[in-house]
Motif scaffolding. Sequence first.
Motif, short mmCIF file in Angstrom:
data_model
loop_
_atom_site.label_atom_id
_atom_site.label_comp_id
_atom_site.label_asym_id
_atom_site.label_seq_id
_atom_site.Cartn_x
_atom_site.Cartn_y
_atom_site.Cartn_z
N HIS A 1 1.85 -4.58 -6.45
CA HIS A 1 1.77 -3.14 -6.18
C HIS A 1 3.10 -2.45 -6.48
O HIS A 1 3.13 -1.36 -7.07
CB HIS A 1 1.37 -2.90 -4.73
CG HIS A 1 1.07 -1.46 -4.42
ND1 HIS A 1 2.05 -0.56 -4.09
CD2 HIS A 1 -0.10 -0.77 -4.41
CE1 HIS A 1 1.51 0.63 -3.88
NE2 HIS A 1 0.20 0.52 -4.07
N VAL B 1 -7.46 -2.19 -9.76
CA VAL B 1 -6.36 -1.30 -10.15
C VAL B 1 -6.80 -0.21 -11.11
O VAL B 1 -6.32 0.91 -11.08
CB VAL B 1 -5.21 -2.14 -10.77
CG1 VAL B 1 -4.13 -1.24 -11.36
CG2 VAL B 1 -4.60 -3.04 -9.71
N SER C 1 -7.76 2.68 -9.25
CA SER C 1 -6.85 3.07 -8.19
C SER C 1 -6.04 4.29 -8.56
O SER C 1 -6.07 4.77 -9.69
CB SER C 1 -5.90 1.91 -7.87
OG SER C 1 -4.97 1.75 -8.94
N GLU C 2 -5.27 4.77 -7.60
CA GLU C 2 -4.39 5.90 -7.84
C GLU C 2 -3.37 5.57 -8.91
O GLU C 2 -3.06 6.39 -9.78
CB GLU C 2 -3.70 6.28 -6.52
CG GLU C 2 -2.74 7.44 -6.61
CD GLU C 2 -1.30 6.99 -6.78
OE1 GLU C 2 -0.47 7.82 -7.22
OE2 GLU C 2 -1.00 5.82 -6.49
#
Length: 202
Positions: free
Chosen positions: A72, A127, A130-131
């Motif tokens: 991350h 992912v 994801s943001e």
Amino acid sequence: MSPAAVDPAESKPLRADARRNRARVLEAAEDVFAAKGIGAPTEEVARVAGVGIGTVFRHFPTKEALLEAVLHVRLSRFADEAESAVAAESTDPGGAFFAFLTSWIEMSSAKTAYFEALAAAGVTLPVAKSEIGGRLLAALGVLLSRAQEAGAVRPDLVVGELIPVIIGVARAAEYAGPDATLRDRAVSILFDGLRPSAGDRG
């Protein structure tokens, strides 16, 4: 809030000393995994971070939790770099585009190892939805448009088509392994397919 500021096992911010320890563990883990592979023991991470193994496990109860946190952090940092590249508005849009693709390919090669280890442990990370994934795609779209406007990239290419290209080139780079010449040659050949043809240039 950054992943270094909150312990995933806690609902409140960490104390300053605990926050520093967590950041040190993450930094050490990234260095250790890059140098020795993600199979490196957690004890080695603790040693490099200069903390006890108990400190590592307080913040990351499992090896998978540590891998996920490191991934991350790396992806967040890469998204920041992508947005910085967009904000810079390079005088060489084609160069900026291909430099970004090269960085993404390198990131994808490293990311694959993390995903495979996490998947083997039953952990999935979507992912792409994801943001962070959204930020990367947005940056890629801007850099692609600029490169196309500059005539450095074929005009019929769309962002969605670039993702399998990035994955494919990343796999080719992995296959080349330590042979840097072969790896660079494979990337160059695949990148040539993104450049405009004589007809596109008029």
